[in-house]
Write a protein that holds these residues in place. Structure first.
Motif, PDB file in Angstrom:
ATOM      1  N   PRO A   1      -0.380  -2.024  16.766  1.00  0.00           N
ATOM      2  CA  PRO A   1       0.116  -2.217  15.401  1.00  0.00           C
ATOM      3  C   PRO A   1       0.875  -3.531  15.338  1.00  0.00           C
ATOM      4  N   LEU A   2       1.010  -4.098  14.135  1.00  0.00           N
ATOM      5  CA  LEU A   2       1.542  -5.460  14.062  1.00  0.00           C
ATOM      6  C   LEU A   2       3.032  -5.551  14.419  1.00  0.00           C
ATOM      7  N   GLU A   3       3.793  -4.505  14.152  1.00  0.00           N
ATOM      8  CA  GLU A   3       5.200  -4.536  14.570  1.00  0.00           C
ATOM      9  C   GLU A   3       5.277  -4.098  16.032  1.00  0.00           C
TER      10      GLU A   3
ATOM     11  N   ALA B   1       0.253  -3.575   0.067  1.00  0.00           N
ATOM     12  CA  ALA B   1       0.864  -3.256   1.363  1.00  0.00           C
ATOM     13  C   ALA B   1       0.619  -1.819   1.786  1.00  0.00           C
ATOM     14  N   GLN B   2       0.326  -1.655   3.055  1.00  0.00           N
ATOM     15  CA  GLN B   2       0.364  -0.318   3.658  1.00  0.00           C
ATOM     16  C   GLN B   2       1.608  -0.281   4.539  1.00  0.00           C
ATOM     17  N   CYS B   3       1.460  -0.638   5.836  1.00  0.00           N
ATOM     18  CA  CYS B   3       2.699  -0.718   6.623  1.00  0.00           C
ATOM     19  C   CYS B   3       3.528  -1.897   6.132  1.00  0.00           C
ATOM     20  N   GLY B   4       2.853  -2.915   5.591  1.00  0.00           N
ATOM     21  CA  GLY B   4       3.544  -4.036   4.980  1.00  0.00           C
ATOM     22  C   GLY B   4       4.009  -5.112   5.939  1.00  0.00           C
ATOM     23  N   TYR B   5       3.838  -4.872   7.231  1.00  0.00           N
ATOM     24  CA  TYR B   5       4.434  -5.781   8.212  1.00  0.00           C
ATOM     25  C   TYR B   5       3.796  -7.173   8.187  1.00  0.00           C
ATOM     26  N   CYS B   6       2.522  -7.241   7.846  1.00  0.00           N
ATOM     27  CA  CYS B   6       1.852  -8.551   7.805  1.00  0.00           C
ATOM     28  C   CYS B   6       2.068  -9.265   6.487  1.00  0.00           C
ATOM     29  N   GLN B   7       2.583  -8.533   5.477  1.00  0.00           N
ATOM     30  CA  GLN B   7       2.461  -9.035   4.104  1.00  0.00           C
ATOM     31  C   GLN B   7       3.347 -10.244   3.797  1.00  0.00           C
ATOM     32  N   SER B   8       4.469 -10.389   4.485  1.00  0.00           N
ATOM     33  CA  SER B   8       5.269 -11.608   4.271  1.00  0.00           C
ATOM     34  C   SER B   8       4.406 -12.831   4.565  1.00  0.00           C
TER      35      SER B   8
ATOM     36  N   LEU C   1      -3.750 -11.776  10.209  1.00  0.00           N
ATOM     37  CA  LEU C   1      -4.290 -10.485  10.618  1.00  0.00           C
ATOM     38  C   LEU C   1      -3.596  -9.371   9.840  1.00  0.00           C
ATOM     39  N   CYS C   2      -4.359  -8.377   9.414  1.00  0.00           N
ATOM     40  CA  CYS C   2      -3.748  -7.163   8.857  1.00  0.00           C
ATOM     41  C   CYS C   2      -4.322  -5.986   9.626  1.00  0.00           C
ATOM     42  N   ARG C   3      -3.494  -5.391  10.450  1.00  0.00           N
ATOM     43  CA  ARG C   3      -3.983  -4.270  11.256  1.00  0.00           C
ATOM     44  C   ARG C   3      -4.308  -3.063  10.380  1.00  0.00           C
ATOM     45  N   CYS C   4      -3.676  -2.959   9.215  1.00  0.00           N
ATOM     46  CA  CYS C   4      -3.953  -1.834   8.315  1.00  0.00           C
ATOM     47  C   CYS C   4      -5.209  -2.062   7.488  1.00  0.00           C
ATOM     48  N   GLY C   5      -5.766  -3.265   7.526  1.00  0.00           N
ATOM     49  CA  GLY C   5      -7.045  -3.518   6.847  1.00  0.00           C
ATOM     50  C   GLY C   5      -6.960  -3.666   5.342  1.00  0.00           C
ATOM     51  N   THR C   6      -5.912  -4.305   4.850  1.00  0.00           N
ATOM     52  CA  THR C   6      -5.748  -4.422   3.395  1.00  0.00           C
ATOM     53  C   THR C   6      -6.521  -5.589   2.778  1.00  0.00           C
ATOM     54  N   TYR C   7      -7.447  -6.171   3.515  1.00  0.00           N
ATOM     55  CA  TYR C   7      -8.147  -7.376   3.038  1.00  0.00           C
ATOM     56  C   TYR C   7      -8.773  -7.255   1.643  1.00  0.00           C
TER      57      TYR C   7
HETATM   58  S1  FES Z   1      -0.206  -3.880   5.885  1.00  0.00           S
HETATM   59 FE1  FES Z   1       0.033  -3.221   7.943  1.00  0.00          FE
HETATM   60  S2  FES Z   1      -0.557  -4.951   9.070  1.00  0.00           S
HETATM   61 FE2  FES Z   1      -1.017  -5.507   7.045  1.00  0.00          FE
END
Ligand code: FES
Ligand code: FES
Lengths: 747, 153
Positions: A373-375, B94-101, B130-136
């Motif tokens: 996961p990204l974090e 956003a899902q986990c949102g971590y990539c979104q910034s 990269l978006c691990r949650c696949g929000t592309y």
């Molecule tokens: S929303 Fe989770 S990594 Fe992009």
């Protein structure tokens, strides 16, 4: 967002909610509700009617105990309560709450039963309920297995209804108006003359009322929030950089730590030289922890860089060191002694295959895959005199408390866990190694909050990946139909590996070895599915959808091969063989969405796949184009049945994202071992999908199933076989091994 | 050394080689900027340096000396959203949102340069995030919406 600390310090008991417990289990304690943790120390004038609702003069807090790794479950849980309580989005705060047996998950163990999730017979339901009772006895509060919605759907709506009726009763006592003449709307009780009494103004009165337990849930036709698009409670923060994840948390007096532990997982630390690290700017100490070292510094980067300079001599891996030997161990597992369980045995598969002149045979491979996961994993731990504070995002609070307590020498209830929003998990945050590392450092620095951040490389090295599998299929076709299908799958037991690390022994067969294969509700005249347990491989863990991405790829790919051998239509033959009504409709729906029977352009091919997991029948059709530079994935049509779609916008996003996730890993990801170490260290060698590869994804959620199901995982397993089947349709090349880019290029 | 971060002049005492990412996160407490990979593979750490999108994990502090750094926290706030952030909320990206910034900073830089990007332009500009949650799919849609909003404005 969290008011939890104030909640637990200032509590006031007014009663607890009756929650339907495990029926047919015959154990009294499994049927009795756990006490409401919010009642402990409520202040004067504050009310809590059950473990999920807290009303105070200055606001309403809903407790949403399921961990949020990005799936939006915080919002979904709040919607369920708010629906019955007549609250609007924005009229409440949410909090993860403290770990407590009251938040036990009744759905989490239900997939461990030896009945297909689509089997809703009395016997299957009874055993599932009994296992729910076990979860309750253990006080197991977990998030995983797409269980949050099945667990919450009735429980949280009931919690909201209890709060609503109790507030009405309080208003009746205050005003003298009969309860029957009161209604609720937008966070207030409304009197017949239209006067609004805000819930918050009623908190004090409600605190003196015994919660009303006899409540009726709303007719779905009257739902205002469930099934409608709502704005996720975390969406603004996540779009403005203002969401605080565990990695962003600031605690007074914190020091930063980085670790290096044996990349041969579980191997020993033999010797090390930390002289260079100690001389680096900002470094205050280098400590030994089990299996490695930790650097303490005044900044994350300084700690990570210093840890990299420590020269370490590592002991050997306690498992097979070379990847080829892992494949050999899997291939050798197909024998009677390692037979884990025969999951399906219908008709006479052996006799049909022996009697046939033409037997279709194929072998498939599914590799180890990282969670990544990204974090990166991180935690803050502070060991106090008679307690320990742990700040991290985690899916299994009680396991966390036990493991940390074992290191600090305290009792589990002395471990104060403060759950955090998580930047992705996919199963990573079920594991506890990083917490053991953080606790092993913190226990050497009592009173000081220690923040451990894994570097991405450490995160890869210490991931327990998805388990690998080899599948072997044999089958017979006749008269344009599939007559016999035998699927044998060899894999290590992920449950034994994962639960073994927390000292729990799981007896009996592991359904995850064949999950995604045995549970597909097809009626094939002769069908046998067997799981074989391989030993000696690397430690593994639950990866999104657990066994189903591997076993589902094997099962559906082989079924596709048989259908092609029979000369039948891949969609029609699946529909003909399907023995479960809701699943058949899912297949028919995806066919309509994709205009399956319609014409195809040059170089294009379409594949269909169906895999059931976590009770969700899921079908996908993928269309690809074979270009001269490789395969381009153009479109995905996805249909599934989840019983009830709680939020259509979040549902669509999750399904699209999960399909991107399933496809990306199928195309280009694997973990391989050399000299006992994972060879992949960062995203450059475990990339998954990037935006330029992402197809258009069309989603439909059906609501014919009788139960509400979670959608965190079931979209992942059909993606890989649907793609492989599409590639076959476009090129004639059958790909039997993930990652597919070992065999074909993608554009 | 001095930097201008989100319009405010800041003074830090760090090694010249410390990546800007860690100067922002650990020295200045600006945590909207995320660490994902540390090696320019994920884009989570994307900020604007003198108007250009860069990976702050690969930008030594010395390169940012005296420069204007814009982070997600300076692009807009919950009360004063940037058009890209608004579109991100509308589409519930956003899902986990971590990539979104990082995604949002990259998208804002794209739109500053190309007010009307095609899907292919978007793929070209955003491939490193990269978006691990696949929000592309929603990232693409949100960029088109943001482009339309910016044109109206
Ligand atoms: S929303 Fe989770 S990594 Fe992009
Ligand atoms: S952290 Fe900079 S690109 Fe990943």
């Amino acid at each position: 967002m969290s008011r939890l600390r104030t909640i637990t310090r200032r509590g006031f008991l007014i009663g607890s909610a009756a929650i339907a417990g495990g029926v047919a289990f015959g154990v009294y304690s499994a049927r009795t509700p756990h006490p409401n943790p919010l009642l402990e120390g409520l202040a004067e004038g504050e009310a809590s009617f059950n473990p999920w609702v807290l009303v105070r003069a200055d606001g309403i807090t809903l407790i949403t105990p399921h961990a949020d790794k990005g799936q939006g479950v915080t919002s979904a849980q709040a919607v369920l309560i708010a629906e019955e309580m007549d609250l609007e989005m924005g009229q409440f705060e949410v909090s993860f709450g403290a770990p407590d047996p009251a938040y036990y998950n009744t759905a989490l163990t239900s997939e461990a039963v030896p009945f297909m999730p689509t089997n809703e017979s009395w016997g299957a339901e009874t055993v599932r309920d009994a296992l729910g009772g076990v979860a309750k006895l253990l006080g197991m509060q977990g998030t995983g297995g797409s269980s949050a919605m099945p667990d919450s759907f009735d429980k949280l709506r009931r919690a909201g209804a209890i709060a609503r009726e109790t507030l009405k009763l309080a208003a009746a006592r205050e005003t003298g108006v009969a309860v029957e003449d009161l209604r609720t709307e937008s966070g207030a009780v409304v009197l017949p003359d239209g006067t609004r009494l805000d819930y918050t103004a009623l908190a004090s009165a409600a605190a003196g009322v015994d919660p009303v337990q006899d409540v009726t849930l709303r007719d779905p036709a009257e739902w205002r929030l469930i099934g409608k698009p709502t704005q996720r409670v975390d969406i603004v923060a996540k779009s403005t950089g203002t969401m605080t994840y565990g990695i962003d948390l600031k605690v007074e007096g914190v020091v930063h730590a980085a670790v290096r532990t044996n990349p041969r997982q579980g191997g020993a630390l033999l010797s090390y030289d930390d002289s260079a690290a100690r001389a680096m700017r900002g470094v205050s100490d280098v400590l030994e922890i089990p299996g490695g070292i930790a650097v303490i510094a005044d900044n994350t980067w300084r700690a990570i860089r210093a840890a990299e300079t420590v020269e370490v001599d590592w002991g050997p891996a306690p498992y097979l060191a070379e990847q080829d030997d892992h494949w050999t161990a899997l291939a050798d597992a197909f024998n009677d002694d390692q037979l884990d369980k025969t999951w399906r045995d219908e008709g006479d598969t052996s006799a049909t295959i022996s009697a046939a002149t033409d037997v279709v045979q194929a072998e498939y491979r599914s590799p180890y895959v990282a969670h990544a996961p990204l974090e990166p994993l991180n935690a803050i731990v502070r060991v106090n005199a008679d307690s320990t504070d742990v700040w991290t995002g985690h899916q299994m609070p009680q396991f966390l408390q036990r493991q940390v307590a074992a290191i600090t020498g305290q009792t589990p209830d002395q471990i104060r866990f403060h759950n955090q929003f998580i930047g992705g998990s996919f199963g990573h945050r079920l594991e506890l190694e990083y917490l053991k590392h953080a606790a092993a450092i913190a226990v050497q620095m009592p009173g000081i909050p220690v923040k451990l951040t894994y570097s991405r490389e450490e995160d890869f090295a210490h991931d327990y990946p998805r388990h690998p599998a080899i599948g072997r299929g044999r089958g017979v076709v006749a008269n344009g139909r599939v007559e016999a299908m035998e699927v044998d799958i060899a894999a290590p037991s992920v449950m034994a590996s994962q639960m073994g690390r927390i000292g729990m022994n799981i007896p009996g067969p592991d359904s995850q070895i064949t999950s995604g294969a045995w549970n597909n509700p097809y009626n094939i005249p002769n069908l046998r599915v067997r799981g074989f347990r391989a030993e000696g491989l690397a430690p593994v863990s639950s990866w999104r959808a657990v066994g189903a991405p591997g076993a589902g790829f094997i099962f559906d790919s082989f079924l596709d091969e048989l259908i092609h051998a029979a000369g039948a239509d891949p969609l029609e033959e699946r529909i003909r063989l399907m023995g479960h009504e809701a699943s058949r409709r899912v297949l028919e729906t995806v066919g309509e969405m994709a205009s399956w029977a319609g014409p195809l352009g040059n170089g294009k091919g379409r594949g269909v796949a169906f895999v059931e997991s976590f009770g969700v029948p899921f079908a996908q059709i993928i269309e690809v184009t074979a270009t001269d530079r490789g395969i381009r994935i153009d479109d995905v049509w996805a249909a599934c049945d989840v019983g009830t779609v709680v939020d259509p916008v979040n549902f669509e996003g999750l399904v699209q994202g999960g399909i991107v996730f399933g496809l990306g890993h199928a195309i280009n990801c694997e973990i391989t071992y050399a000299d006992g170490m994972a060879q992949q260290q960062n995203y450059y060698d475990h990339e998954a999908m990037r935006i330029w590869q992402a197809p258009r994804i069309h989603v439909r959620g059906l609501e014919n199933g009788s139960k509400v199901r979670g959608i965190g995982e079931p979209m992942v397993p059909p993606a890989a076989p649907a793609l492989a089947n599409a590639i076959f349709a476009a090129t004639g090349q059958r790909i039997r091994e993930m990652p597919f880019n070992k065999h074909i290029d993608f554009v | 050394m001095k930097l201008i971060v989100d319009g405010i002049e800041r003074e830090v005492d760090v090694e010249p080689g410390m990546p800007l990412l860690w100067v922002l996160r650990d020295e200045l407490g600006i945590t909207g900027v995320k660490y994902g990979c540390g090696v320019a593979q994920c884009g989570a750490c994307t900020v604007h340096l003198n108007g250009e999108a860069v990976r702050s994990c690969q930008t030594p502090a010395a390169d940012a000396e005296g420069a204007e750094v814009l982070t997600i926290n300076g692009l807009g706030t919950p009360d004063a959203l940037h058009a890209v952030q608004e579109a991100w909320i509308d589409h519930q990206v956003a899902q986990c949102g971590y990539c979104q910034s990082g995604q949002i900073m990259q998208a804002a830089a794209l739109l500053a340069e190309n007010p009307d990007p095609t899907d292919a332009d978007i793929d070209d500009a955003m491939w490193g995030n990269l978006c691990r949650c696949g929000t592309y799919p929603r990232i693409r849609a949100a960029i088109h919406t943001a482009a339309a909003k910016l044109k109206e404005a």
